[in-house]
Enzyme design. Structure first.
Site, PDB file in Angstrom:
ATOM      1  N   ARG A 163       0.802  -1.222   0.000  1.00  0.00           N
ATOM      2  CA  ARG A 163       0.000   0.000   0.000  1.00  0.00           C
ATOM      3  C   ARG A 163       0.837   1.275   0.000  1.00  0.00           C
ATOM      4  NH1 ARG A 163      -4.800   0.582   4.256  1.00  0.00           N
ATOM      5  NH2 ARG A 163      -5.513  -1.204   3.051  1.00  0.00           N
ATOM      6  N   HIS A 173      -7.653  -3.746  -8.058  1.00  0.00           N
ATOM      7  CA  HIS A 173      -7.482  -3.051  -6.781  1.00  0.00           C
ATOM      8  C   HIS A 173      -8.841  -2.881  -6.094  1.00  0.00           C
ATOM      9  CE1 HIS A 173      -4.771  -0.715  -4.210  1.00  0.00           C
ATOM     10  NE2 HIS A 173      -5.712   0.197  -4.088  1.00  0.00           N
ATOM     11  N   TYR A 231     -16.207  13.717 -14.868  1.00  0.00           N
ATOM     12  CA  TYR A 231     -15.998  14.918 -15.695  1.00  0.00           C
ATOM     13  C   TYR A 231     -14.621  14.960 -16.352  1.00  0.00           C
ATOM     14  CZ  TYR A 231     -20.114  16.604 -13.187  1.00  0.00           C
ATOM     15  OH  TYR A 231     -21.372  16.728 -12.662  1.00  0.00           O
TER      16      TYR A 231
END
Length: 804
Positions: free
Chosen positions: A29, A75, A119
């Site tokens: 991580r 993931h 967006y």
């Protein structure tokens, strides 16, 4: 399922579970791999974009699609964490070289959030191609994804040393990392040099890697800190903003910030500077403006007229994020474990990875070339016996039978037989036979070259060097951060912190102290000062708020009090007692004070005690950071007290000090007779006193001064300078009073009066008598003066002070 219940101590369970969790977040991580410089989530984002064809030479694709692919395939975590990691790879104020190109709002240096992933659009940058290059040539190991439905790479081939180029930051359990970004050309040059000379020292490497190169630019100070970090993995440097001073049309100047330190939030920085202005913690700033636009970062700090811009800037460096400390902590995953590494170890690990990548790629290419060579040789053999081959195929029952017949009859292999039966008719021309021969020769050369790379380690290193040089040539750019060898010392001038203002500073005999604005002083009039009954002003001076008051007490101690810290009180009001400003003893009395603007050796403090000790110590000894706390000014004995402390000009050794004793002895000599000593000394003998005699006055005197003397019997005597006789230190002196057998006069107080002194105040236990000094006639040496008050009604005289 059978139920299995285990009885285990809680500490063992917690320890075991947390250990597993810690191992996971360290390896999977928060920490980057030393080989490709990527954390797992970053690697999965790049791999997902690459495998789905979202590369730099294609059109942009919605970020939400990429995030969905990453979550669904590789993931299984929150979409926001994946999108945030993806956005960071596209932010040019975070990464030195972008790995993702993004259209739309991808956040800002003010820490504004990016637009939602529905967006924005993104694709891999051109540089990312170099991280993923040759991924399909078995250059790295692949492992199953979280649900075993597909494979993902454990590490990327990373054809450039990305860990140093883009840096990394992260926090996991027990480990954290802070690796700064570097200049691509510098890192690759150092890598090439290290290939040629593996025994290079860190100092030699630093000829090529000058230091970090932050995407936000700035000035990096402390080359020793850089060297320590490159040697050990830990070190500290100072990063400060790049600034310049501009002159405006109205005559004012402004500080313009064009680059700020790495990882500093610009919006918070501007807000902090403006808060310092609004709270008046720094004087001289009119306005702070964020003028950043598409042409670049720009913060304008407009200053008042005649303000020292460099002093303001130093204060801002000290108290805002215009200057920050950057602490190297170069921790990365190496061989599955977190390691703290210096720059040479990082490059060595990268080179080991590249040697493996190039070796595996070469083996892959060699196998494919040999396989193709085998096919070409089969085709060439078939074309040489074309008629027989055609006849054999025509006689065969089907494709399988034709392949078997070719293998049995002409010793073709299965792969060659497959290629022959799949041969198209147009390939039977003479042109194709020539093309096959040319391909055969090219493959022979390629195979020889690949085998040479595998058999000769230096040849393999040369391949790595050539490809690195190509990357350097394609992607190099100029350094953004400037390196300075030394960390600049920040000196903050008082004028920045305290506005320069003239005020009146007064201290009374009973210890009341105040500073008063000139407006209040002039409006009230000097006679209307607020005082307690029978109290009087020791000294009143016009001073600057940037000065420091040195307040001396009878116990041989002094207080260093910045004038601006003394309470601002109206002239008519009493003032604040010294015990409320600083901690002094109950029986400690203020005897004098003076104000200092510069602590140097041009002036000194002359201190005199009741028992006739004197010393002179230059002002530089009185400089201290311990304000408002009593400090030793003179070492005195238990039965002694200090009666005066006077500031004298050391550059004028001809100045005269005059002393008067209780029994009427007078001694005058130049200050050149006094040795200059340290602050904790007891001094030297000032005057040779008779038994039961003591000093009542010690001061500096000039030719234009007169001395006013008061006796316990209510008599005043005024003598001119001509009565004094200049002698040597530590003598008995001359007698000023006429000795009487009955009720002799004794001096209880005396004051040096200059031309501006007009009034005297005689003080007894119960009364104060005020008179005009010019009405007291000058006396000769052996007189006792004239009686001014009747002690039967006024009381015995205790003290005398004079005022303008």
């Amino acid at each position: 399922m059978a139920e299995v219940i285990q009885s285990l101590p809680l500490e063992d369970v917690i320890g075991d579970r947390f250990g597993r969790y810690s191992k996971y977040i360290i390896q999977e991580r928060a920490l980057p791999d030393v080989r490709d410089g990527l954390k797992p989530v970053q690697r999965r984002i790049l791999y997902s974009m690459y495998s789905s064809g979202n590369t730099y030479d294609k059109n942009f694709r919605k970020s939400a699609k990429t995030v969905g692919d990453v979550i669904g395939n590789l993931h299984p975590h929150g979409d926001s964490s994946v999108y945030d990691a993806m956005v960071r790879l596209s932010q040019d104020w975070k990464l030195r070289h972008l790995l993702v190109e993004m259209h739309g709002n991808n956040g800002s240096i003010d820490n504004d959030p990016p637009a939602a992933m529905r967006y924005t659009e993104a694709k891999l940058s051109q540089l990312s191609e170099q991280l993923l290059r040759d991924l399909n040539k078995e250059t790295v190991d692949f492992v199953p994804n979280y649900d075993d439905t597909q494979m993902e790479p454990m590490v990327l081939p990373a054809r450039l040393p990305n860990l140093l180029i883009n840096g990394s930051t992260g926090i996991s359990a027990g480990y954290a990392t802070d690796i700064p970004p570097h200049n691509l050309a510098e890192v690759i040059t150092a890598t090439l040099k290290l290939i040629d000379n593996p025994d290079m020292t860190v100092k030699q490497l630093m000829k090529y890697v000058k230091g970090p190169d932050f995407p936000t630019g700035g000035i990096i100070q402390g080359i020793d800190g850089i060297q320590k970090a490159y040697e050990t993995g830990k070190g500290k440097v100072i990063v400060r903003a790049k600034t310049e001073t501009e002159t405006l049309r109205n005559g004012r100047s402004q500080i313009v910030v064009t680059e700020i330190p790495y990882e500093v939030n610009k919006g918070n920085l501007v807000k902090k500077i403006d808060e310092l202005r609004a709270d008046k913690k720094v004087e001289g700033i009119i306005e702070v403006r964020d003028e950043t636009d598409r042409s670049g970062l720009r913060i304008a700090i407009e200053l008042k007229k005649d303000v020292n811009a460099s002093a303001i800037l130093n204060y801002l460096f000290k108290n805002t994020d215009l200057q920050v400390a950057y602490n190297f902590n170069m921790v990365a995953i190496s061989d599955g474990r977190p390691k703290l590494m210096g720059i040479k170890q990082i490059i060595d690990c990268y080179l080991s990875h590249q040697i493996e990548v190039v070796s595996r790629r070469t083996k892959f290419d060699l196998k494919h070339a040999e396989d193709r060579m085998h096919i070409v040789e089969g085709l060439m053999k078939a074309l040489s016996i074309l008629d027989e081959v055609i006849a054999l195929i025509r006689e065969s029952k089907n494709k399988r039978d034709a392949k078997d017949n070719l293998v049995v009859t002409y010793d073709f292999t299965e792969a060659q037989a497959e290629a022959i039966v799949m041969l198209q008719l147009y390939r039977l021309t003479n042109t194709d036979i020539v093309a096959l021969q040319e391909e055969h020769d090219a493959l022979a050369n390629k195979i020889a070259g690949l085998q040479h790379i595998l058999n000769d380690h230096q040849a393999l290193l040369n391949v790595i060097k050539t490809e690195l040089e190509e990357i350097k040539k394609q992607f190099k750019d100029a350094r953004l951060s400037t390196i300075e060898a030394e960390i600049a010392e920040i000196k903050i001038d008082k004028e920045v912190l305290v506005p320069s203002e003239l005020v009146m500073l007064s201290v009374t005999h009973e210890g009341y102290m105040k500073r008063t604005s000139l407006r209040s002083y002039n409006a009230s009039g000097k006679e209307e000062i607020g005082l307690k009954a029978n109290d009087y002003v020791i000294k009143c001076l016009e001073v600057n708020t940037q000065d420091t008051a040195l307040v001396f007490t009878n116990k041989g101690r002094y207080l260093s009090i910045p004038v601006h810290k003394i309470p601002d009180i109206k002239w008519k009001d009493l003032g604040q007692h010294i015990s409320q400003i600083a901690s002094i003893d109950e029986d400690e009395i203020i005897i004098n004070y003076d104000v200092v603007s510069k602590f140097d050796d041009q002036a000194a403090i002359m201190t005199v005690t009741r028992n006739g000790m004197i010393k002179m110590t230059t002002l530089s000894h009185y400089k201290t950071a311990r304000h408002l706390k009593p400090l030793v000014a003179m070492k005195i004995k238990d039965d002694d007290v200090v009666i005066n402390a006077v500031k004298v000009d050391v550059t004028k050794p001809e100045q005269l000090v005059t002393l008067l004793s209780y029994k009427g002895m007078s001694l005058t000599y130049p200050i050149s007779e006094l040795p200059t000593t340290g602050i904790r000394t007891g001094g030297v003998k000032a005057i040779n006193l008779k038994a039961e005699d003591y000093v009542v006055m010690a001061d500096i005197v000039s030719e234009s001064d007169t001395i006013l003397i008061a006796t316990q019997r209510g008599a005043l005597k005024r003598i001119g300078f001509n009565v004094l006789q200049v002698a040597k230190r530590a003598q008995r002196g001359i007698t000023l009073l006429k000795e009487l057998k009955k009720q002799p006069h004794r001096i209880v107080a005396a004051r040096v009066c200059d031309v501006s002194t007009t009034q005297y105040h005689l003080i007894s236990d119960e009364d104060v008598y005020i008179g005009q000094i010019n009405k007291i006639h000058l006396s000769e040496q052996y007189t006792n003066g004239s009686f001014v008050v009747d002690t039967t009604t006024f009381g015995e005289v205790k003290n005398l002070y004079v005022s303008e």
